[in-house]
Design a protein around this motif. Structure first.
Motif, short mmCIF file in Angstrom:
data_model
loop_
_atom_site.label_atom_id
_atom_site.label_comp_id
_atom_site.label_asym_id
_atom_site.label_seq_id
_atom_site.Cartn_x
_atom_site.Cartn_y
_atom_site.Cartn_z
N LEU B 218 26.17 29.76 40.71
CA LEU B 218 26.98 29.56 39.42
C LEU B 218 28.15 30.77 39.81
O LEU B 218 29.50 30.63 39.18
N LEU B 219 27.56 32.15 40.30
CA LEU B 219 27.88 33.09 40.84
C LEU B 219 29.38 33.26 41.28
O LEU B 219 30.32 33.17 41.54
N MET B 220 29.17 31.86 42.75
CA MET B 220 29.88 31.78 43.22
C MET B 220 30.91 30.43 42.73
O MET B 220 32.17 30.87 43.75
N ILE B 221 30.77 29.58 42.26
CA ILE B 221 31.57 28.20 41.39
C ILE B 221 32.05 29.64 40.17
O ILE B 221 33.50 29.52 40.28
N GLY B 222 31.88 30.82 39.90
CA GLY B 222 32.59 31.60 38.89
C GLY B 222 33.42 32.91 40.01
O GLY B 222 34.00 34.05 39.44
N GLY B 223 33.45 31.88 41.30
CA GLY B 223 34.33 33.25 41.93
C GLY B 223 34.03 34.72 42.62
O GLY B 223 34.71 35.21 42.73
N LEU B 224 32.80 34.88 42.74
CA LEU B 224 32.38 35.85 42.94
C LEU B 224 32.48 36.68 44.11
O LEU B 224 32.52 37.59 44.83
N ASP B 225 32.42 35.79 44.60
CA ASP B 225 32.82 35.66 46.47
C ASP B 225 31.18 36.00 47.01
O ASP B 225 30.93 35.34 48.24
N ARG B 226 30.87 37.13 46.67
CA ARG B 226 30.01 37.49 47.58
C ARG B 226 29.40 38.36 46.78
O ARG B 226 29.46 39.51 45.98
N MET B 254 27.23 33.93 49.41
CA MET B 254 28.67 33.96 50.05
C MET B 254 29.92 32.90 50.23
O MET B 254 29.01 32.05 49.68
N SER B 255 30.77 32.73 49.30
CA SER B 255 31.52 31.40 49.83
C SER B 255 32.93 31.88 50.98
O SER B 255 32.50 32.83 51.82
N ALA B 493 34.36 24.40 42.45
CA ALA B 493 32.71 24.69 43.49
C ALA B 493 33.34 25.20 45.12
O ALA B 493 33.75 24.02 45.21
N PRO B 494 33.59 26.42 45.16
CA PRO B 494 34.44 27.24 46.73
C PRO B 494 32.32 26.12 47.97
O PRO B 494 31.69 26.38 46.78
#
Lengths: 563, 563
Positions: B218-226, B254-255, B493-494
């Protein structure tokens, strides 16, 4: 043995990833380079250009209009907002006059050669940019969308950096050891706010501790010398505004240290880790006794950004010839106190005064009444336009010399610990412990920032006999449940002390957010619920079986009472 | 914005403390200086000298014999071993011939001027230095004494340093964000090993997650990237040797990354954080497919420090004219496999062969049988004196191309995830997902060190439709409980992937300890008990009341069955 080799370093945020650059880093110096960017479509206009966003910023992407790129054009024109795309293209200067000075990447644009839609986004429940205006519940339900906002991205990244700097200071500069302590432990005496975790042994429960207090003291007894941990702690208080059932503290303990040592350590820690954007902080922090704080500010966590101290005007009033006032002031311990509100006549309206009067009445006879009236007056003055508390100001304050014990609220003839039973008495008051414990000051210290408590700690009792006396004779508690700690104190416990900083509150003050929910990735609602994943949730009776528990449903309770 | 300024730095382990030096740092260069040391009395002899110990070493302290110091002499002579003292004195060279070359401080001694006993130690349940020979249970009960041993001091300090280096690599060098995720969540499907935490809402329970898997996605979906986190995880497996109900993993996501990207990241991470004392490690690590690992080593975590690979000898045997062998080998899928034990004739006794035979029989028809026979043979060879596995050797190995699904043990016609349902299929096998899911390889990767699994991860499914197909059509699970994650995948989602390293196991391999209990400050017993504090423990019915549960005591169950 402990040599650290460092150099000026800029993190490589593109390593190992399928991009050459982030959406925030391209400048005029990159013009002519071929780049690959990945990000979310923030905005798209008539198949002509789009704005691509990632965690670091925005870049303008020019969609090619020629026949050879018709596929790319179609793809990018049809991708909805918040779809994830990867584009490769050439960095170009924007046509003269079209530079955007407000955008760090405003000098350039990227002319797309190839593009790929990595994921399509369905219709959003709201626009990301307008999100802040949406209800708290909606923001919590779609937390992963809220996390894309620049505010939350900034808060979480700043939190990570501050904690990293704290670790460098503690670990690399001062030899502290990062030790993880258990969270599955057992109930501490008076631990009514501890969550329980059923075990597979019938009737036995673990407990999620409110802090690693016992463990950090045991580490000192174990000779670890200097301990720290970014510790997850738990507190079940039911519904409370701006409290979280799990929270984080910077937990520190060291041996052979006194109160001043811990204070200097923490001042250095905050100075080292303080983010540049909030300006430097000055040390040492001022200090105030508990008694002074109560007398001057009516609270043990004074906001010293503004004056309006509480004044004792008893003598002045006694000199006036007002019968009922003199009558009231003739009682023993009677005092009259006042707060002088600067330019109050100009700023405060009648309704403001009525509201203050009502607040005063509702807190009649509470010693903290004047403290909260002072804060309420400040709110009213600022609402009326007076600049009283500079939002950029940082007023750190140590509050010291707390009483070691306080009368129990429900039975004032009995005593309870003002903080916790492991706090050492003030060296000057040690003898009073055995004669008049109510008079003993403690070696507890609180750290206050702009009127919020951000930390607290103490020098601990390291003498087993003294600890046993406090538990058994003063607090009249069953010391059996702490027998392991009492025994440990008998096996060569060093003098030790420590502190815990509330990380969530500290970060929320740094970023200027009113709620700690804005500095936590996945916070719970004030009722302790996770609105995104729907926790807590029901479980089946079969899932409870290994733990030998079952739910007391209200209906079942009624049944039981009937029989 | 991200400039880091560092320099060569030796941590100041004496800052803020009531000592000038540790017991490990005085050398000939300090001769003539007045120093103050704090520590534990390791040894005391006839009022003449004592050896003082702290976390950093030992220093010899000379007790003055003249009349003017009779008080100091009495104090130090009477203090029992493990008492805590503070001494001030002059660093002196040892008399010629009395230097101790084995002791880093062996050139000097400290002649005491003043001394203070900070805490007396009562009679110990055992001597600290002999402690290692005591029973595990006794070591656990007095864990704080065990922690004073040089072995545990070393293990915990090394663990802290390795983790700190990992943080520097991830945070300072590669821009990863340290994000804390909740531990109070809700049951995941198939989460039978998750501890439950009763909430104040009737019948509703939180669950302590086995990993932050959902949150990191969910953090990746939230754009946190790493993202990374040194994450506390929980697993309730009842009694299991060398497992802990709470454990720690280095959790990374990571994304915009592929499998090779994560592998290079982890190789760099381990290389950067690897302690000097275990020598440098070579990257990239070799890689082996799951199929190869099973064929050659009979396990998916091969110990490649030695050969003795499994060989298929079916063809050789078929050529021999042995009736029953040819008969058996005529069945479809029949194979004969062998392990060649080098110099086995010389090293293995008859009883060794009997034990191998018994082991083989007990694992009849298990595909892992040859893998464990290979390890058992190695143990027997080493017990007989052969040097097979170099304890200093470090054989890292990636195992890749796992199957995405495996037949359920209890019902082989149904499929379950080989790892977890969020694992993405191998790009070459995506089409097979819809036609023959049993044949699909995954993008899962395991990291193996010397035959122990120290990490595992995967590229995740980022397409909502594919995730729904896997959950509903292949695994036949109720996707409702994961609806928040499925919905999140639909909102842009990335592509993303990650890994988790088991920190406890990794550190125990680094320090060469057979048990992870030796790298955890306060471990639980294999029954999940804390023997020092006595957790879990009974609680009163009143304490259960706010949580609407009660205990099903066996007697009550009997009662219930009767009625």
């Amino acid at each position: 043995r402990f040599l650290w080799c460092f150099f000026f370093y800029i993190p490589d945020v593109n390593s190992f990833a399928a991009r050459t650059n982030t959406c925030g880093e391209l400048r005029a110096a990159h013009i002519g380079q071929e780049v690959t960017l990945c990000g979310w479509i923030q905005y798209q206009r008539q198949g002509l250009f789009l704005v691509l966003r990632d965690f670091q910023g925005l870049t303008q992407i020019i969609i090619p209009q020629d026949e050879a790129h018709s596929h790319v054009r179609k793809l990018l024109s049809n991708a909805p907002v918040e779809s994830v795309v990867r584009v490769t293209g050439i960095v170009s200067s924007r046509p003269p006059g079209q530079e955007n000075l407000k955008m760090p990447t405003g000098d350039i644009e990227v002319k797309v050669e190839t593009a790929e839609v990595l994921n399509f986004c369905k219709k959003l429940p709201f626009e990301i940019k307008d999100f802040i205006k949406k209800s708290e519940a909606l923001r919590m339900q779609y937390r992963y969308l809220d996390l894309r906002s620049s505010q939350l991205q900034h808060n979480l990244r700043l939190r990570s950096q501050v904690v990293m700097r704290m670790r460098e200071y503690l670990c690399n500069h001062h030899g502290f050891v990062d030790v993880e302590t258990p969270t599955l432990f057992k109930r501490t005496p008076g631990g009514a706010k501890e969550f329980l975790v059923p075990s597979r042994e019938v009737g036995k429960f673990y407990s999620l501790p409110q802090s690693p207090q016992q463990f950090k003291q045991l580490l000192m007894i174990g000779g670890l010398d200097r301990y720290f941990q970014v510790a997850r702690c738990y507190r079940d208080e039911g519904s409370r505004p701006d409290r979280q059932p799990e929270f984080t503290q910077i937990d520190i303990e060291m041996s052979f240290v006194d109160q001043a040592g811990i204070q200097r350590l923490i001042e250095g820690l905050l100075q080292y880790s303080w983010p540049e954007e909030r300006g430097p902080i000055t040390t040492p922090f001022p200090s105030m006794t508990y008694e002074e704080a109560l007398a001057d500010y009516g609270t043990d966590k004074p906001d010293t950004r503004f004056g309006m101290k509480i004044m004792d005007i008893s003598d002045t009033l006694r000199r006036l010839d007002i019968g009922f006032v003199q009558n009231v002031l003739s009682y023993p311990h009677s005092t009259a106190k006042a707060i002088c509100i600067p330019r109050g006549v100009r700023y405060l309206k009648n309704k403001d005064l009525e509201s203050l009067k009502a607040a005063a009445k509702s807190q009649f006879n509470q010693c903290s009444a004047l403290g909260s009236l002072r804060l309420e007056s400040a709110d009213l003055l600022e609402a009326a336009g007076m600049v009283l508390r500079d939002p950029a100001a940082l007023h750190f304050l140590w509050v010291v010399d707390f009483p070691l014990f306080l009368p129990k609220e429900e039975n004032p003839s009995e005593l309870e610990s003002a903080h916790h039973p492991f706090t050492a008495p003030h060296p000057s008051d040690t003898n009073l412990l055995y004669s008049d414990p109510t008079k003993v000051r403690s070696q507890h210290y609180d750290l206050v920032l702009n009127g919020s408590e951000i930390g607290g700690g103490s020098i601990r009792i390291h003498n087993a006999e003294q600890q046993r006396f406090v538990l058994e004779k003063v607090l009249k508690e069953d010391s059996e449940v702490l027998s392991h700690l009492l025994e440990a104190l008998e096996f060569g416990a060093p003098p030790h002390g420590g502190i815990a900083l509330g990380l969530d509150r500290l970060i929320s003050l740094i970023v200027g957010s009113p709620s700690i929910r804005d500095v936590i990735a996945f916070p719970k609602s004030f009722r302790g619920r996770d609105l995104m994943g729907n926790a807590p949730d029901y479980v089946t009776p079969e899932e409870l079986e290994p733990y030998h528990i079952h739910v007391s449903w209200p209906a079942a309770e009624t049944e039981a009472k009937k029989n």
